[in-house]
Design a protein around this motif. Structure first.
Motif, PDB file in Angstrom:
ATOM      1  N   SER A 244       6.960 -27.459  22.505  1.00 13.46           N
ATOM      2  CA  SER A 244       8.005 -26.432  22.461  1.00 13.46           C
ATOM      3  C   SER A 244       8.648 -26.397  21.082  1.00 13.46           C
ATOM      4  O   SER A 244       9.133 -27.408  20.587  1.00 13.46           O
ATOM      5  CB  SER A 244       9.060 -26.710  23.524  1.00 13.46           C
ATOM      6  OG  SER A 244       8.511 -26.612  24.820  1.00 13.46           O
ATOM      7  N   THR A 245       8.672 -25.213  20.483  1.00 13.54           N
ATOM      8  CA  THR A 245       9.136 -25.069  19.103  1.00 13.54           C
ATOM      9  C   THR A 245      10.652 -24.976  19.006  1.00 13.54           C
ATOM     10  O   THR A 245      11.269 -25.624  18.159  1.00 13.54           O
ATOM     11  CB  THR A 245       8.509 -23.819  18.470  1.00 13.54           C
ATOM     12  OG1 THR A 245       7.085 -23.904  18.569  1.00 13.54           O
ATOM     13  CG2 THR A 245       8.900 -23.706  17.005  1.00 13.54           C
ATOM     14  N   ASN A 248      15.708 -24.111  24.318  1.00 11.79           N
ATOM     15  CA  ASN A 248      16.186 -23.076  25.217  1.00 11.79           C
ATOM     16  C   ASN A 248      17.706 -22.969  25.148  1.00 11.79           C
ATOM     17  O   ASN A 248      18.401 -23.944  24.835  1.00 11.79           O
ATOM     18  CB  ASN A 248      15.768 -23.381  26.654  1.00 11.79           C
ATOM     19  CG  ASN A 248      14.278 -23.225  26.870  1.00 11.79           C
ATOM     20  OD1 ASN A 248      13.661 -22.298  26.350  1.00 11.79           O
ATOM     21  ND2 ASN A 248      13.692 -24.129  27.639  1.00 11.79           N
ATOM     22  N   LYS A 253      15.609 -18.291  27.983  1.00 16.96           N
ATOM     23  CA  LYS A 253      14.467 -19.082  27.541  1.00 16.96           C
ATOM     24  C   LYS A 253      14.053 -18.651  26.128  1.00 16.96           C
ATOM     25  O   LYS A 253      14.003 -17.456  25.819  1.00 16.96           O
ATOM     26  CB  LYS A 253      13.289 -18.892  28.498  1.00 16.96           C
ATOM     27  CG  LYS A 253      13.543 -19.404  29.914  1.00 16.96           C
ATOM     28  CD  LYS A 253      13.676 -20.915  29.939  1.00 16.96           C
ATOM     29  CE  LYS A 253      13.757 -21.423  31.363  1.00 16.96           C
ATOM     30  NZ  LYS A 253      13.927 -22.898  31.404  1.00 16.96           N
ATOM     31  N   ALA A 254      13.723 -19.627  25.307  1.00 14.58           N
ATOM     32  CA  ALA A 254      13.328 -19.324  23.935  1.00 14.58           C
ATOM     33  C   ALA A 254      12.095 -18.432  23.887  1.00 14.58           C
ATOM     34  O   ALA A 254      12.015 -17.504  23.075  1.00 14.58           O
ATOM     35  CB  ALA A 254      13.093 -20.621  23.163  1.00 14.58           C
ATOM     36  N   TRP A 255      11.112 -18.698  24.753  1.00 14.03           N
ATOM     37  CA  TRP A 255       9.872 -17.918  24.703  1.00 14.03           C
ATOM     38  C   TRP A 255      10.143 -16.437  24.943  1.00 14.03           C
ATOM     39  O   TRP A 255       9.501 -15.567  24.329  1.00 14.03           O
ATOM     40  CB  TRP A 255       8.842 -18.437  25.703  1.00 14.03           C
ATOM     41  CG  TRP A 255       9.101 -18.062  27.141  1.00 14.03           C
ATOM     42  CD1 TRP A 255       9.734 -18.813  28.090  1.00 14.03           C
ATOM     43  CD2 TRP A 255       8.737 -16.830  27.782  1.00 14.03           C
ATOM     44  NE1 TRP A 255       9.798 -18.136  29.283  1.00 14.03           N
ATOM     45  CE2 TRP A 255       9.185 -16.911  29.123  1.00 14.03           C
ATOM     46  CE3 TRP A 255       8.097 -15.669  27.357  1.00 14.03           C
ATOM     47  CZ2 TRP A 255       9.002 -15.888  30.039  1.00 14.03           C
ATOM     48  CZ3 TRP A 255       7.907 -14.639  28.276  1.00 14.03           C
ATOM     49  CH2 TRP A 255       8.355 -14.760  29.609  1.00 14.03           C
ATOM     50  N   VAL A 258      11.534 -14.868  21.797  1.00 17.05           N
ATOM     51  CA  VAL A 258      10.459 -14.718  20.809  1.00 17.05           C
ATOM     52  C   VAL A 258       9.569 -13.537  21.173  1.00 17.05           C
ATOM     53  O   VAL A 258       9.189 -12.722  20.322  1.00 17.05           O
ATOM     54  CB  VAL A 258       9.641 -16.020  20.705  1.00 17.05           C
ATOM     55  CG1 VAL A 258       8.435 -15.821  19.779  1.00 17.05           C
ATOM     56  CG2 VAL A 258      10.510 -17.170  20.201  1.00 17.05           C
ATOM     57  N   ASN A 279       6.603 -19.830  22.793  1.00 18.75           N
ATOM     58  CA  ASN A 279       7.434 -20.888  22.212  1.00 18.75           C
ATOM     59  C   ASN A 279       6.575 -22.018  21.663  1.00 18.75           C
ATOM     60  O   ASN A 279       7.059 -23.124  21.429  1.00 18.75           O
ATOM     61  CB  ASN A 279       8.443 -21.439  23.219  1.00 18.75           C
ATOM     62  CG  ASN A 279       9.590 -22.173  22.531  1.00 18.75           C
ATOM     63  OD1 ASN A 279       9.925 -21.896  21.381  1.00 18.75           O
ATOM     64  ND2 ASN A 279      10.178 -23.133  23.232  1.00 18.75           N
ATOM     65  N   LEU A 311      18.006 -19.173  17.026  1.00 18.76           N
ATOM     66  CA  LEU A 311      17.287 -20.244  17.716  1.00 18.76           C
ATOM     67  C   LEU A 311      17.372 -21.548  16.929  1.00 18.76           C
ATOM     68  O   LEU A 311      17.299 -21.555  15.698  1.00 18.76           O
ATOM     69  CB  LEU A 311      15.817 -19.866  17.899  1.00 18.76           C
ATOM     70  CG  LEU A 311      15.508 -18.747  18.903  1.00 18.76           C
ATOM     71  CD1 LEU A 311      14.020 -18.397  18.837  1.00 18.76           C
ATOM     72  CD2 LEU A 311      15.899 -19.157  20.316  1.00 18.76           C
TER      73      LEU A 311
END
Length: 321
Positions: A244-245, A248, A253-255, A258, A279, A311
């Motif tokens: 995971s980059t 969250n 959610k970060a993904w 993105v 992510n 982020l």
């Protein structure tokens, strides 16, 4: 595995530096050390991205006593970094200053203790910790099946997945400081927050104790299988990636951020945003660490431009640009 408590400093009478046959200065006298000390050690092969520069020095201790002796002799001004599987790490192309400590098999023991406690070396893999707990009928460690990495990294960054994190199960851990002194720190003393601890940067985690609850091995195993299947379905596991980059957010959610910013499949040099899970960043074959980190920063820029969210990196980035 014994707890360290306070280890007295030994006066070994050695000079803080020694000359090798090639006239290069080593960070310690190697007399009496049983581990391997390597100058200008390539790190790319030791991290999942398979990219990055060299460590000024790489030390692979034979055991805990060997590590303690090495750190006692080490110049306290030199930075020290422990390295596990390198699964959530970008090593920058200029390499890592100071000393990288690689903990191998001597630090990978797992011991079942009374009252549903697992005592684990810092080099133990998460999947093996979860499996040992399952076999002993100890529930609560299943989430470690879903984290690529070792106990040392989990403890340092409060690793977590699938609704659980290390702070939920850690009782205490053993660390050695750069002066060779050992300390036992409780979970409270580590000051855990989301993917973060207050552990000093130069401290080397060597062991930890995790406490679970009684459980049925079959039910524990079934939960681990569900976690493994979910990872296989959602994540680009068979690529050169770093997990995971970005962290969250509490409510997002970060993904998704993105993806909404149009970054799925975005490339920079040999680096790419995964099309399977946005992510994750991927080394498609010949990416430099500058490509990977630069792509991550471009993703952050586009997400901020689209949603106003800045982020935070979850992947650790170390070394010289």
């Amino acid at each position: 595995m014994k707890q360290l408590g306070e280890i007295p400093r030994r006066d070994n009478g050695e000079a803080p530096f020694a000359e090798t046959a090639g006239k290069s200065r080593t960070p310690v006298s190697t007399k009496g050390l049983r581990g391997t000390l390597t100058p200008q050690a390539p790190l790319a092969k030791l991290v999942w991205f398979k990219a990055g520069g060299k460590a000024d020095w790489l030390f692979e201790p034979a055991d805990m006593d060997d590590l303690q002796l090495f750190l006692e002799r080490l110049n306290n001004d030199l930075p020290v970094m422990a390295l596990g599987l390198g699964s959530n790490l970008i090593v920058r192309d200029g390499g890592v200053p100071g000393v990288v400590i690689k903990l191998g098999k001597p630090f990978a023991e797992i011991e079942i203790r009374d009252d549903n406690v697992l005592a684990c070396g810092a080099g133990a893999h998460g999947i093996l910790v979860a499996s040992a707990a399952r076999d002993a009928g100890i529930a609560g460690m299943e989430f470690m099946r879903g984290i690529p990495g070792t106990v040392g990294g989990f403890v340092r960054m409060n690793g977590g997945a699938y609704g659980r994190e290390v702070a939920d199960v850690l009782t205490d851990c053993d660390v050695i400081m750069p002066n060779g002194r050992g300390h036992c720190l409780t979970a409270r003393e580590l000051g855990y927050s989301y993917r973060h601890s207050e552990l000093p940067a130069n401290a080397v985690v060597i062991a930890a104790r995790f406490k679970g609850v009684p459980g049925d091995p079959e039910a524990i195993g079934a939960k681990m299988d569900r976690i493994a299947a979910a990872r296989e379905e959602a994540q680009p596991l068979r690529t050169k990636t770093g997990g995971s980059t970005f962290k969250n957010l509490p409510d997002r959610k970060a993904w998704q951020l993105v993806d909404d910013a149009g970054c799925r499949g975005l490339t920079l040099g040999g680096a790419q945003v995964s099309e399977k899970h946005t992510n994750f960043l991927i080394n498609t074959g010949d990416a430099t660490s500058a490509d990977i980190e630069g792509l991550g920063e471009e993703v952050r820029r586009r997400v901020y431009q689209k949603s106003g969210v800045a982020l935070d990196w979850e992947i650790q980035r170390v070394g010289r640009p």
